[in-house]
Enzyme design. Structure first.
Site, mmCIF file in Angstrom:
data_model
loop_
_atom_site.group_PDB
_atom_site.id
_atom_site.type_symbol
_atom_site.label_atom_id
_atom_site.label_comp_id
_atom_site.label_asym_id
_atom_site.label_seq_id
_atom_site.Cartn_x
_atom_site.Cartn_y
_atom_site.Cartn_z
ATOM 1 N N CYS A 115 0.553 -1.367 -0.045
ATOM 2 C CA CYS A 115 -0.027 -0.056 0.091
ATOM 3 C C CYS A 115 0.891 1.336 -0.015
ATOM 4 O O CYS A 115 0.275 2.397 -0.068
ATOM 5 C CB CYS A 115 -1.020 -0.019 1.045
ATOM 6 S SG CYS A 115 -2.114 -1.338 1.164
ATOM 7 N N HIS A 248 -2.708 7.072 2.149
ATOM 8 C CA HIS A 248 -3.175 5.964 1.816
ATOM 9 C C HIS A 248 -4.607 5.634 2.229
ATOM 10 O O HIS A 248 -5.181 6.024 3.415
ATOM 11 C CB HIS A 248 -2.370 4.981 2.276
ATOM 12 C CG HIS A 248 -3.176 3.393 1.930
ATOM 13 N ND1 HIS A 248 -3.542 3.053 0.842
ATOM 14 C CD2 HIS A 248 -3.361 2.268 2.750
ATOM 15 C CE1 HIS A 248 -3.861 1.849 0.927
ATOM 16 N NE2 HIS A 248 -3.630 1.367 2.228
ATOM 17 N N ASN A 278 -10.213 0.073 -0.152
ATOM 18 C CA ASN A 278 -8.576 0.206 -0.089
ATOM 19 C C ASN A 278 -8.088 -0.527 -1.498
ATOM 20 O O ASN A 278 -8.326 -1.596 -1.760
ATOM 21 C CB ASN A 278 -8.096 -0.733 1.056
ATOM 22 C CG ASN A 278 -6.735 -0.507 1.289
ATOM 23 O OD1 ASN A 278 -5.985 -0.534 0.540
ATOM 24 N ND2 ASN A 278 -6.338 -1.312 2.420
#
Length: 321
Positions: A115, A248, A278
């Site tokens: 990520c 993020h 996500n």
């Protein structure tokens, strides 16, 4: 002095949004209230089986190149951040290079930092450009995380989505990327991982994402606050000079806690986790492109991007747009 600045952004989301209620209808043991209250996620996008990371990356890249006002052949460096490549090899970046019709023009390679991958890739590209070895880089985050989810694990399968985001980074006399910071601590790898691999034609171990959500939350809030302060301190600027924070997009609670640590109101935060879920390495460039195209991020504004991912890896960049 040579600097690196963002000349264009682009993004792509496959298909139509999939709501929490849609997941319930598919047999996932959850509810809209449960997901929204814990994560802030309302929808995500899921790529069809015949679409890979390079396909998503291609559309995002084309849009970024168009926004930059250049041609694909002007790109002499491609870095793709992904944890879900099309193949074990060759790299997704070389596949993207081929699909763009660039041919033998510069370097192309992948970065795997989950990520935080886009921040890693951006930092690497900035160093290449500042060294003078390359003039125009295409930096992409692209993921099909739906391929590595255990759809019987309601604690994780509702969190993730697919997508791609891209930026064109080019040499400039005017500063753009001001400072970057990258970190890793592999001792935490069991907290968030896909503990499997392919050997002799068989899947060895567990091919699905596994996560200790509470441990990830605690670690993420701490390091995201720390690394944002690190890039600000390195540039000698205060947090109140930041126009936009793009973290993020993992969980709205993590995003809110990070903004609080920096003393920033949520009005200065670009949050897309409610719409995208996500998307791992794609989440930051997706959010960046959305905010550029809707007019929130404008030339002359100061932006902090930051991410944390499995490993753990984490990093941030301070950018004058």
């Amino acid at each position: 002095m040579i600097h690196a600045r963002i000349a264009g952004t682009g993004s792509y989301l496959p298909g139509n949004p999939v709501s929490n209620d849609d997941l319930v209808a598919r047999g996932i043991d959850t509810s809209d209230d449960w997901v929204v209250s814990r994560t802030g996620i309302r929808t995500r996008y899921l790529a069809p089986p015949d679409v890979g990371s390079s396909d998503l990356a291609l559309v995002a890249a084309q849009r970024a190149i168009e926004a930059a006002g250049c041609a694909a052949n002007d790109i002499d460096l491609i870095i793709v951040a992904t944890s879900t490549p099309d193949y074990i090899f060759p790299s997704t970046a070389t596949l993207l290079q081929s699909k763009l019709g660039i041919g033998n023009n510069g370097a192309a390679f992948d970065v795997q930092a989950v990520c935080s991958g886009f921040v890693y890739a951006l930092s690497i590209a900035e160093k290449f450009i500042r060294s003078g070895s390359h003039k125009r880089a295409l930096v992409v985050g692209a993921e099909v995380f739906s391929r590595i989810l255990d759809w019987t694990d309601r604690a994780t399968c509702v969190l993730f989505g697919d997508g791609a985001g891209a930026v064109v980074l080019e040499a400039s006399e005017r500063p753009g990327v001001l400072t970057t910071a990258l970190h890793a601590d592999g001792s935490h790898h069991p907290i968030l991982c896909v503990p499997g691999n392919v050997a002799t034609g068989q899947v060895v171990g567990d091919p699905f994402l596994r996560m200790d959500g509470q441990a990830v939350f605690k670690f993420a809030v701490k390091v995201l606050g720390d690394v944002a302060h690190e890039v600000l301190d390195a540039a000698g600027v205060a947090a109140d000079s930041v126009d936009w924070l793009i973290p993020h997009q993992a969980n709205i609670r993590i995003i809110q806690a990070t903004a609080k640590r920096l003393g920033l109101s949520m009005e200065k935060v670009v949050a897309t986790v409610d719409r995208h879920g996500n998307t791992s390495a794609a989440s930051i460039p997706l959010a960046l492109d959305l905010a550029v195209r809707d007019g929130r991020i404008r030339p002359g504004q100061r932006v902090v991007v930051e991410g944390v991912g499995g490993g753990f890896t984490w990093g941030a960049a301070l950018i004058d747009f």
